[in-house]
Design a protein around this motif. Sequence first.
Motif, PDB file in Angstrom:
ATOM      1  N   ILE A   1      -2.080 -18.778  48.820  1.00 60.51           N
ATOM      2  CA  ILE A   1      -1.297 -19.454  47.779  1.00 60.51           C
ATOM      3  C   ILE A   1      -1.397 -20.965  47.957  1.00 60.51           C
ATOM      4  O   ILE A   1      -1.639 -21.710  47.003  1.00 60.51           O
ATOM      5  CB  ILE A   1       0.167 -18.980  47.805  1.00 60.51           C
ATOM      6  N   SER A   2      -1.264 -21.423  49.186  1.00 58.56           N
ATOM      7  CA  SER A   2      -1.366 -22.850  49.477  1.00 58.56           C
ATOM      8  C   SER A   2      -2.764 -23.374  49.161  1.00 58.56           C
ATOM      9  O   SER A   2      -2.913 -24.440  48.550  1.00 58.56           O
ATOM     10  CB  SER A   2      -1.021 -23.102  50.946  1.00 58.56           C
ATOM     11  N   ASN A   3      -3.793 -22.634  49.569  1.00 59.94           N
ATOM     12  CA  ASN A   3      -5.178 -23.025  49.261  1.00 59.94           C
ATOM     13  C   ASN A   3      -5.395 -23.139  47.759  1.00 59.94           C
ATOM     14  O   ASN A   3      -6.029 -24.084  47.274  1.00 59.94           O
ATOM     15  CB  ASN A   3      -6.169 -22.022  49.818  1.00 59.94           C
ATOM     16  N   ALA A   4      -4.884 -22.161  47.005  1.00 59.63           N
ATOM     17  CA  ALA A   4      -5.060 -22.149  45.552  1.00 59.63           C
ATOM     18  C   ALA A   4      -4.370 -23.352  44.908  1.00 59.63           C
ATOM     19  O   ALA A   4      -4.925 -23.973  44.007  1.00 59.63           O
ATOM     20  CB  ALA A   4      -4.524 -20.849  44.963  1.00 59.63           C
ATOM     21  N   ARG A   5      -3.165 -23.670  45.385  1.00 60.87           N
ATOM     22  CA  ARG A   5      -2.449 -24.844  44.842  1.00 60.87           C
ATOM     23  C   ARG A   5      -3.225 -26.124  45.093  1.00 60.87           C
ATOM     24  O   ARG A   5      -3.335 -26.987  44.218  1.00 60.87           O
ATOM     25  CB  ARG A   5      -1.056 -24.938  45.456  1.00 60.87           C
ATOM     26  N   GLN A   6      -3.772 -26.244  46.300  1.00 58.90           N
ATOM     27  CA  GLN A   6      -4.528 -27.437  46.653  1.00 58.90           C
ATOM     28  C   GLN A   6      -5.782 -27.553  45.790  1.00 58.90           C
ATOM     29  O   GLN A   6      -6.062 -28.618  45.219  1.00 58.90           O
ATOM     30  CB  GLN A   6      -4.900 -27.387  48.132  1.00 58.90           C
ATOM     31  N   LEU A   7      -6.529 -26.473  45.664  1.00 61.40           N
ATOM     32  CA  LEU A   7      -7.747 -26.502  44.858  1.00 61.40           C
ATOM     33  C   LEU A   7      -7.430 -26.715  43.380  1.00 61.40           C
ATOM     34  O   LEU A   7      -8.145 -27.441  42.677  1.00 61.40           O
ATOM     35  CB  LEU A   7      -8.549 -25.213  45.061  1.00 61.40           C
ATOM     36  N   GLN A   8      -6.342 -26.127  42.900  1.00 60.97           N
ATOM     37  CA  GLN A   8      -5.921 -26.324  41.507  1.00 60.97           C
ATOM     38  C   GLN A   8      -5.637 -27.806  41.248  1.00 60.97           C
ATOM     39  O   GLN A   8      -6.063 -28.361  40.236  1.00 60.97           O
ATOM     40  CB  GLN A   8      -4.675 -25.479  41.232  1.00 60.97           C
ATOM     41  N   SER A   9      -4.954 -28.457  42.176  1.00 56.70           N
ATOM     42  CA  SER A   9      -4.657 -29.892  42.027  1.00 56.70           C
ATOM     43  C   SER A   9      -5.926 -30.729  42.019  1.00 56.70           C
ATOM     44  O   SER A   9      -6.050 -31.672  41.233  1.00 56.70           O
ATOM     45  CB  SER A   9      -3.749 -30.365  43.169  1.00 56.70           C
ATOM     46  N   ILE A  10      -6.860 -30.376  42.886  1.00 56.54           N
ATOM     47  CA  ILE A  10      -8.113 -31.133  42.967  1.00 56.54           C
ATOM     48  C   ILE A  10      -8.893 -31.017  41.658  1.00 56.54           C
ATOM     49  O   ILE A  10      -9.339 -32.023  41.100  1.00 56.54           O
ATOM     50  CB  ILE A  10      -8.958 -30.643  44.163  1.00 56.54           C
TER      51      ILE A  10
END
Length: 154
Positions: free
Chosen positions: A19-28
């Motif tokens: 979930i954290s990885n997805a949020r980070q990649l989504q922001s990028i």
Amino acid sequence: MSALRKEDFSERFPNPVEISNARQLQSIIAAQLDEEGGAKISVANKSGVSETITLAPALAESFLAVLRLVSSGKGFRMIPVDAELTTQEAADLLNVSRTYFIKVLESGDIAFTKTGRHRKIRASDLFDYKHKRDAARSTALSELAEFDAGMDLL
């Protein structure tokens, strides 16, 4: 439990690390969107060499849609448009019972093939039906809202 899992999300929910990885990649990706909806992102390979990748608008939106699902903790399944589905799989996608879905098939609203007793539905035909059904529902809801607004019940 290992933080790194290789199973996809078709039969499980994302863990906190995912979930954290997805949020980070989504922001990028969202931060790199251009006016047309495409994005340029830089990634480093195993050797540390950075490469810039240009994502077409449809691809950028597809990635963002997947990342929104994962970052909200939801599982999902990807279905190719040319896939053939069972009646249960198709009913699940429409969120209706299999019995009801078979009645829809038998009414001729969705094309299907039959091998013995088994029916198969092309995903593209199911998606077309869903789009038409959702559009009809939206139109009916709009008309109902207009009618309700025209009634001065208070």
